[in-house]
Design an enzyme around this catalytic site. Structure first.
Site, PDB file in Angstrom:
ATOM      1  N   ARG A 116       0.829  -1.227   0.000  1.00 27.16           N
ATOM      2  CA  ARG A 116       0.000   0.000   0.000  1.00 27.16           C
ATOM      3  C   ARG A 116       0.855   1.265   0.000  1.00 27.16           C
ATOM      4  NH1 ARG A 116      -4.716  -2.464   2.878  1.00 27.16           N
ATOM      5  NH2 ARG A 116      -3.883  -1.909   4.909  1.00 27.16           N
ATOM      6  N   ARG A 123      -3.658   6.164   0.809  1.00 24.63           N
ATOM      7  CA  ARG A 123      -4.313   7.375   1.303  1.00 24.63           C
ATOM      8  C   ARG A 123      -3.457   8.180   2.282  1.00 24.63           C
ATOM      9  NH1 ARG A 123      -9.768   4.949   3.460  1.00 24.63           N
ATOM     10  NH2 ARG A 123      -8.431   3.123   3.667  1.00 24.63           N
ATOM     11  N   ARG A 150      -7.821  10.941  -5.989  1.00 26.51           N
ATOM     12  CA  ARG A 150      -8.937  10.001  -5.816  1.00 26.51           C
ATOM     13  C   ARG A 150     -10.233  10.691  -5.384  1.00 26.51           C
ATOM     14  NH1 ARG A 150     -11.111   6.768  -5.779  1.00 26.51           N
ATOM     15  NH2 ARG A 150     -11.280   5.569  -3.869  1.00 26.51           N
ATOM     16  N   ASP A 188      -6.718  -3.755  -7.277  1.00 29.54           N
ATOM     17  CA  ASP A 188      -7.350  -4.371  -6.110  1.00 29.54           C
ATOM     18  C   ASP A 188      -7.532  -5.861  -6.360  1.00 29.54           C
ATOM     19  OD1 ASP A 188      -9.996  -5.084  -4.365  1.00 29.54           O
ATOM     20  OD2 ASP A 188      -8.868  -3.429  -3.480  1.00 29.54           O
ATOM     21  N   TYR A 219     -14.139 -13.556   0.675  1.00 26.77           N
ATOM     22  CA  TYR A 219     -14.859 -12.309   0.389  1.00 26.77           C
ATOM     23  C   TYR A 219     -16.166 -12.581  -0.355  1.00 26.77           C
ATOM     24  CZ  TYR A 219     -11.324  -8.824   1.749  1.00 26.77           C
ATOM     25  OH  TYR A 219     -10.475  -8.006   2.460  1.00 26.77           O
TER      26      TYR A 219
END
Length: 365
Positions: free
Chosen positions: A36, A40, A49, A85, A163
């Site tokens: 990552r 962010r 974004r 992703d 998931y």
């Protein structure tokens, strides 16, 4: 297609530290990158974004390229990892996935029972469904200008299955685990289907320009050793073997492959013999113990606790020194034990990278 995004005539690689370490070769310093690292915690990432749907961003090669390059303008990382992703694969199989702000991934209509497997596309045209990822990789390889290698990645079959059944994140993953105990045949059917798509997806990434591949088994820790050996390990091995065999058949150069099974410390010996050059570690494993248990068969990657980045810079340097002393500077790629968090200070990330490079150079004198 514009010449610049054809997967050929890539700029010559200037920094191959990461690739050499992945192959167990000597390096003058320990290479470092962060899971990552395009994230962010960077204000420029948040700005680009802002107001955009997450998966729309993933489907824009230009945006993915820019997000991948942002951290490299700030820090001397030794590798880039494409911005994407793991849940693009369930989407390619025909499932709807949304990224809900503040909550994370959400499947409005998850798999409830074995009959739901019929809802999945029996055959996925990977080039058509996931071509946007390949285009992002090719564009980024060119725009990197050979600065560092580019890593492609995928989620592992069990992690994706979890998931798809849970419909999002979970503390227990009891719905997904229930399948393993109640519907083992259907579970294996789904895992086989995911494995086949993953193999094609990874081969497509290499053809597009990826120079290494990481397989994220993020949910290894919710299984015990017996279930891991039945429902994870065979598929992880199968992916590595099939990708390598196919590249050989195509007379293409092999690329280093990394397996990262978070909280899978009980399976370290098995993972080190699963056809991956690199085994990624989370922070729950002692570096010296990991070296002993893997017997020098593989390069190790990791494993600083991401939360150590909240420490003062001097303390980060001490933590890094201890970590490097534990792993040793050979056959090692420095990283965090998981991805970075949005509230981390970019300056502390810089301190981490600097500490890895400077301490490892001293160790290698």
């Amino acid at each position: 297609m514009d010449n610049i995004i054809c997967p050929k005539d890539f700029p010559e690689l200037k920094n191959d530290l990461f690739l050499r370490a992945a192959r167990g070769e000597e390096t003058q310093q320990v290479p470092v990158w962060c899971m990552r690292q395009a994230g962010r915690y960077l204000p420029e990432f948040r700005e680009l974004r802002a107001g955009k749907d997450f998966f729309e961003t993933c489907r824009s090669p230009e945006t993915c390229c820019e997000l991948t390059l942002q951290p490299l303008r700030r820090f001397p990382f030794d590798a880039a990892i494409i911005f994407s992703d793991i849940l693009v694969i369930p989407q390619a199989l025909g499932m709807e996935v949304e990224m809900v702000p503040g909550k994370g991934p959400s499947f409005p209509d998850p798999l409830k029972g074995p009959d739901d497997l019929q809802r999945l596309r029996p055959k996925v045209d990977v080039a058509s469904e996931l071509g946007y990822v390949f285009n992002a990789i090719t564009l980024t390889r060119h725009k990197l200008e050979g600065k560092v290698p580019l890593i492609g990645f995928t989620g592992a079959p069990w992690t994706l299955m979890a998931y798809m059944i849970e419909g999002g994140g979970s503390t227990t993953y009891s719905k997904a685990k229930r399948w393993l105990y109640s519907h083992p045949e259907a579970s294996h059917q789904l895992l086989r289907q995911l494995t086949s798509v993953i193999v094609e997806y990874l081969l497509g990434q290499v053809a597009a320009g990826a120079q290494a591949l990481q397989v994220f088994e993020s949910h290894a820790g919710i299984l015990g050793p017996v279930e891991f050996k039945e429902f994870c390990l065979p598929y992880l091995r199968d992916i590595a073997r099939r990708v390598k065999d196919r590249l050989k058949e195509l007379s293409q150069d092999s690329v280093p492959m990394i397996v990262f099974a978070k909280d899978g410390h009980y399976a370290l010996e098995d993972l080190s013999q699963s056809h991956y050059e690199v085994v990624g570690l989370d922070w729950t494993i002692d570096p010296r113990s990991a070296r002993e248990r893997t017997g020098g068969k593989v390069t190790l990657q990791g494993n600083m606790d991401p939360c150590a980045l909240y420490a003062p810079k001097e303390r980060i340097a001490e933590i890094v020194k201890k970590m490097l002393d534990g792993f040793g500077p050979r056959g090692y790629i420095a990283n965090l034990g998981h991805g970075m968090y949005p509230d981390m200070d970019p300056e502390h990330v810089g301190a981490f990278v600097e500490a890895v490079h400077s301490h490892s150079r001293q160790l290698l004198k």
